[in-house]
Design a protein around this motif. Structure first.
Motif, PDB file in Angstrom:
ATOM      1  N   PHE A  62      -0.277   9.518  -9.681  1.00  0.00           N
ATOM      2  CA  PHE A  62      -0.022   9.462  -8.245  1.00  0.00           C
ATOM      3  C   PHE A  62      -0.921  10.498  -7.557  1.00  0.00           C
ATOM      4  N   ALA A  63      -1.099  10.359  -6.257  1.00  0.00           N
ATOM      5  CA  ALA A  63      -1.873  11.363  -5.512  1.00  0.00           C
ATOM      6  C   ALA A  63      -1.274  11.508  -4.130  1.00  0.00           C
ATOM      7  N   ALA A  64      -1.353  12.739  -3.586  1.00  0.00           N
ATOM      8  CA  ALA A  64      -0.799  13.005  -2.247  1.00  0.00           C
ATOM      9  C   ALA A  64      -1.558  14.152  -1.595  1.00  0.00           C
ATOM     10  N   GLY A  65      -1.359  14.297  -0.276  1.00  0.00           N
ATOM     11  CA  GLY A  65      -2.003  15.380   0.467  1.00  0.00           C
ATOM     12  C   GLY A  65      -3.432  15.021   0.851  1.00  0.00           C
ATOM     13  N   ASP A  66      -4.228  16.067   1.097  1.00  0.00           N
ATOM     14  CA  ASP A  66      -5.605  15.880   1.588  1.00  0.00           C
ATOM     15  C   ASP A  66      -6.455  14.984   0.702  1.00  0.00           C
ATOM     16  N   VAL A  67      -6.141  14.942  -0.594  1.00  0.00           N
ATOM     17  CA  VAL A  67      -7.030  14.226  -1.523  1.00  0.00           C
ATOM     18  C   VAL A  67      -6.762  12.718  -1.548  1.00  0.00           C
ATOM     19  N   ALA A  68      -5.626  12.295  -1.004  1.00  0.00           N
ATOM     20  CA  ALA A  68      -5.213  10.896  -1.173  1.00  0.00           C
ATOM     21  C   ALA A  68      -5.675  10.015  -0.017  1.00  0.00           C
ATOM     22  N   ALA A  69      -6.288   8.902  -0.353  1.00  0.00           N
ATOM     23  CA  ALA A  69      -6.621   7.882   0.648  1.00  0.00           C
ATOM     24  C   ALA A  69      -5.566   6.798   0.470  1.00  0.00           C
ATOM     25  N   ALA A  70      -4.538   6.853   1.320  1.00  0.00           N
ATOM     26  CA  ALA A  70      -3.341   6.032   1.094  1.00  0.00           C
ATOM     27  C   ALA A  70      -3.297   4.827   2.039  1.00  0.00           C
ATOM     28  N   TYR A  71      -2.816   3.724   1.514  1.00  0.00           N
ATOM     29  CA  TYR A  71      -2.604   2.557   2.370  1.00  0.00           C
ATOM     30  C   TYR A  71      -1.438   2.868   3.297  1.00  0.00           C
ATOM     31  N   HIS A  72      -1.685   2.739   4.617  1.00  0.00           N
ATOM     32  CA  HIS A  72      -0.647   3.049   5.587  1.00  0.00           C
ATOM     33  C   HIS A  72      -0.041   1.745   6.087  1.00  0.00           C
ATOM     34  N   PRO A  73       1.242   1.499   5.754  1.00  0.00           N
ATOM     35  CA  PRO A  73       1.820   0.192   6.068  1.00  0.00           C
ATOM     36  C   PRO A  73       1.874  -0.122   7.567  1.00  0.00           C
ATOM     37  N   LEU A  74       2.021   0.918   8.398  1.00  0.00           N
ATOM     38  CA  LEU A  74       2.101   0.677   9.837  1.00  0.00           C
ATOM     39  C   LEU A  74       0.721   0.372  10.428  1.00  0.00           C
ATOM     40  N   LEU A  75      -0.275   1.120   9.979  1.00  0.00           N
ATOM     41  CA  LEU A  75      -1.624   0.936  10.513  1.00  0.00           C
ATOM     42  C   LEU A  75      -2.342  -0.241   9.849  1.00  0.00           C
ATOM     43  N   GLY A  76      -1.842  -0.638   8.679  1.00  0.00           N
ATOM     44  CA  GLY A  76      -2.435  -1.776   7.981  1.00  0.00           C
ATOM     45  C   GLY A  76      -3.798  -1.484   7.385  1.00  0.00           C
ATOM     46  N   ARG A  77      -4.075  -0.232   7.113  1.00  0.00           N
ATOM     47  CA  ARG A  77      -5.333   0.137   6.473  1.00  0.00           C
ATOM     48  C   ARG A  77      -5.140   1.449   5.714  1.00  0.00           C
ATOM     49  N   ARG A  78      -6.209   1.799   4.947  1.00  0.00           N
ATOM     50  CA  ARG A  78      -6.143   3.029   4.173  1.00  0.00           C
ATOM     51  C   ARG A  78      -6.612   4.204   5.021  1.00  0.00           C
ATOM     52  N   ILE A  79      -5.876   5.298   5.000  1.00  0.00           N
ATOM     53  CA  ILE A  79      -6.352   6.494   5.711  1.00  0.00           C
ATOM     54  C   ILE A  79      -6.187   7.722   4.819  1.00  0.00           C
ATOM     55  N   ARG A  80      -7.067   8.684   5.041  1.00  0.00           N
ATOM     56  CA  ARG A  80      -6.921   9.975   4.362  1.00  0.00           C
ATOM     57  C   ARG A  80      -6.652  11.002   5.443  1.00  0.00           C
ATOM     58  N   VAL A  81      -5.552  11.689   5.341  1.00  0.00           N
ATOM     59  CA  VAL A  81      -5.126  12.603   6.404  1.00  0.00           C
ATOM     60  C   VAL A  81      -5.258  14.043   5.912  1.00  0.00           C
ATOM     61  N   GLU A  82      -5.978  14.851   6.678  1.00  0.00           N
ATOM     62  CA  GLU A  82      -6.230  16.242   6.253  1.00  0.00           C
ATOM     63  C   GLU A  82      -5.347  17.195   7.040  1.00  0.00           C
ATOM     64  N   HIS A  83      -4.053  16.891   7.121  1.00  0.00           N
ATOM     65  CA  HIS A  83      -3.163  17.717   7.930  1.00  0.00           C
ATOM     66  C   HIS A  83      -1.986  18.234   7.112  1.00  0.00           C
ATOM     67  N   TRP A  84      -1.525  19.381   7.542  1.00  0.00           N
ATOM     68  CA  TRP A  84      -0.389  20.074   6.944  1.00  0.00           C
ATOM     69  C   TRP A  84       0.814  19.155   6.750  1.00  0.00           C
ATOM     70  N   ALA A  85       1.193  18.400   7.790  1.00  0.00           N
ATOM     71  CA  ALA A  85       2.415  17.583   7.717  1.00  0.00           C
ATOM     72  C   ALA A  85       2.300  16.509   6.639  1.00  0.00           C
ATOM     73  N   ASN A  86       1.088  16.059   6.406  1.00  0.00           N
ATOM     74  CA  ASN A  86       0.890  15.024   5.396  1.00  0.00           C
ATOM     75  C   ASN A  86       1.050  15.576   3.975  1.00  0.00           C
ATOM     76  N   ALA A  87       0.763  16.861   3.807  1.00  0.00           N
ATOM     77  CA  ALA A  87       1.020  17.501   2.511  1.00  0.00           C
ATOM     78  C   ALA A  87       2.522  17.758   2.368  1.00  0.00           C
ATOM     79  N   LEU A  88       3.132  18.200   3.464  1.00  0.00           N
ATOM     80  CA  LEU A  88       4.566  18.512   3.478  1.00  0.00           C
ATOM     81  C   LEU A  88       5.418  17.280   3.169  1.00  0.00           C
ATOM     82  N   ASP A  89       5.052  16.153   3.747  1.00  0.00           N
ATOM     83  CA  ASP A  89       5.832  14.914   3.564  1.00  0.00           C
ATOM     84  C   ASP A  89       5.320  14.069   2.403  1.00  0.00           C
TER      85      ASP A  89
END
Ligand SMILES: Cc1cc2nc3c(=O)[nH]c(=O)nc-3n(C[C@H](O)[C@H](O)[C@H](O)COP(=O)(O)OP(=O)(O)OC[C@H]3O[C@@H](n4cnc5c(N)ncnc54)[C@H](O)[C@@H]3O)c2cc1C
Length: 407
Positions: free
Chosen positions: A274-301
């Motif tokens: 599995f991968a999470a945080g800044d390193v992960a390019a995750a499929y976002h079900p709401l946006l319908g595409r893959r995004i990589r988020v470089e923000h604190w909250a994305n690591a926290l959640d």
């Protein structure tokens, strides 16, 4: 059944929060949390704000108290970099150490600053900012004031460090190749507001030009811009973005494309990794595409979401990207995501001159992102507007007398 081992590579916010969630969810097996840095897991936002300004103690940045790891039977291995993953044997090989077997593996290896590759870039006095050590070193360089500080890049790190350097009463010049600060993340309309803020605080903002090189004999003494200007410098801060730390995943043959590719359950192309945080390019079900988020909250959640997924729970990680920043008297939060050219207009509500407003980015009449500046307790409402995905009445949106819940 023998005890299971879950290994987490990357002992930072996402990794430490994942370990916490595993225990909270009742995982009784072995947890190994392995990190390259020697500092126990910490949060990075203070490194360009309170910690850099000497207002926040080191201890405040840590994710957990020092004894938390023992108390929760989490084997924290600091100063230990994972060098290789053997997927067939399900083992992680630390650099120079014995392999550690895993049943499930989580990669939270984060990101590293992009390096400027121009003549003179190895001179002394050129700083990058990612770790606590980087921040302490930078503070030492700027805290006494009276120095000529040149910041390369008017992104979040560049602007926050410029604000800190001004607060310490240094001369500050910011060089940015785009036509406005934060142009790539906010577009020109809101970028202009940040330009005004920094100019008001005495920053010499040089737009539409990049860094062509550095002069100096051992120690940097000047920055040469692509426009040919030579700017004297005692201290240089480079903040030109980050690259995801994907080498380990790539060598292991996992799918990588601007980050480790994961599905909405944060699972990689290997079902046990599995991968999470800044390193992960995750499929976002709401946006319908893959995004990589470089923000604190994305690591926290994201760390906790990955942990639940490792435990076999059904996870659909659909948090709206959220970010915050503080610069001088401006505090802001931003929710949503768009790329340059993906929005039609920006609608403002509130008072721009007083720096108390909300900016909304609209695409096809729908709110795709919103930023509240010195206006608080509205991020849930902004996120609800984004989530609703319905066209809004722009006049009502702009009218501060109408509650956001009524828009
Ligand atoms: C100065 C600064 C200020 C910031 N301010 C904000 C802010 O105001 N708001 C906001 O939303 N976000 C901010 N961020 C971004 C936020 O800090 C990151 O999104 C967050 O740190 C990501 O956490 P992470 O756990 O995914 O990765 P990271 O924090 O990058 O941690 C990854 C860890 O993995 C380790 N690692 C990498 N490879 C290996 C390996 N092979 N073996 C072992 N360990 C490895 C790294 O050494 C690192 O410790 C800021 C970042 C910085 C640097």
């Amino acid at each position: 059944m023998p005890e299971e081992t879950f290994v987490i590579v990357g002992a930072s916010l996402a990794g430490a929060k994942a370990a916490e969630t595993l225990r909270e969810e009742g995982f009784a097996g072995r947890i190994v949390l392995m990190g390259e840095e020697i500092e126990r897991p910490y949060e990075r936002p203070p490194l360009s704000k309170g910690f850099l300004l000497g207002q926040e103690a080191r201890e405040k940045a840590h994710v957990h108290p020092a004894d938390w790891y023992d108390k929760h039977d989490v084997e924290l291995r600091l100063g230990m970099a994972a060098a290789r993953i053997d997927r067939a044997a399900k083992q992680v090989w630390p650099a120079g150490g014995e392999p550690i077997g895993y049943d499930r593996l989580l990669l939270t290896t984060g990101a590293s600053p992009r390096q400027l590759d121009v003549p003179g870039s190895k001179l002394e006095g050129i700083h990058y900012l990612r770790s606590m050590g980087d921040s302490a070193k930078l503070r030492e360089a700027i805290a006494h004031g009276g120095r000529r500080v040149v910041v390369a890049g008017a992104g979040w790190i560049g602007l926050e460090t410029a604000a800190a350097a001004r607060t310490y009463r240094n001369d500050v010049t910011v060089i940015e190749p785009e036509s406005a600060p934060l142009h790539r993340v906010l577009g020109p309309e809101v970028g202009e507001i940040f330009a005004g803020l920094h100019r008001k605080h005495g920053v010499d903002l040089r737009l539409d030009q990049g860094v062509a090189g550095f002069w100096g004999a051992g120690q940097v003494s000047a920055v040469v811009t692509s426009g040919g200007a030579e700017i004297p410098a005692d201290v240089v801060i480079v903040g030109i973005g980050v690259r995801p730390n994907t080498a380990l995943a790539e060598e292991a043959g996992l799918e990588v494309s601007n980050g480790i590719v994961v599905d909405e359950a944060l699972r990689t192309s290997d079902p046990d990794i599995f991968a999470a945080g800044d390193v992960a390019a995750a499929y976002h079900p709401l946006l319908g595409r893959r995004i990589r988020v470089e923000h604190w909250a994305n690591a926290l959640d994201g760390g906790p979401a990955a942990a639940r997924s490792m435990l076999g729970q059904e996870v659909s990680y659909d948090k709206i990207p959220y970010f915050f920043s503080d610069q001088y008297e401006l505090g802001m939060e931003m929710a949503g995501a768009f790329s340059p050219g993906e929005y039609d207009e920006v609608v403002f509500r509130g008072d721009l001159d007083e720096l108390e407003f909300i900016a909304f980015w609209l695409a096809g009449g729908k709110v795709v992102a919103g930023m509240n500046v010195n206006v608080w307790d509205v991020t849930d409402d902004i996120q609800a507007l984004i989530r609703a995905g319905r066209p809004v009445d722009r006049d009502r949106l702009a009218d501060a007398k109408i509650a956001l819940t009524e828009v």
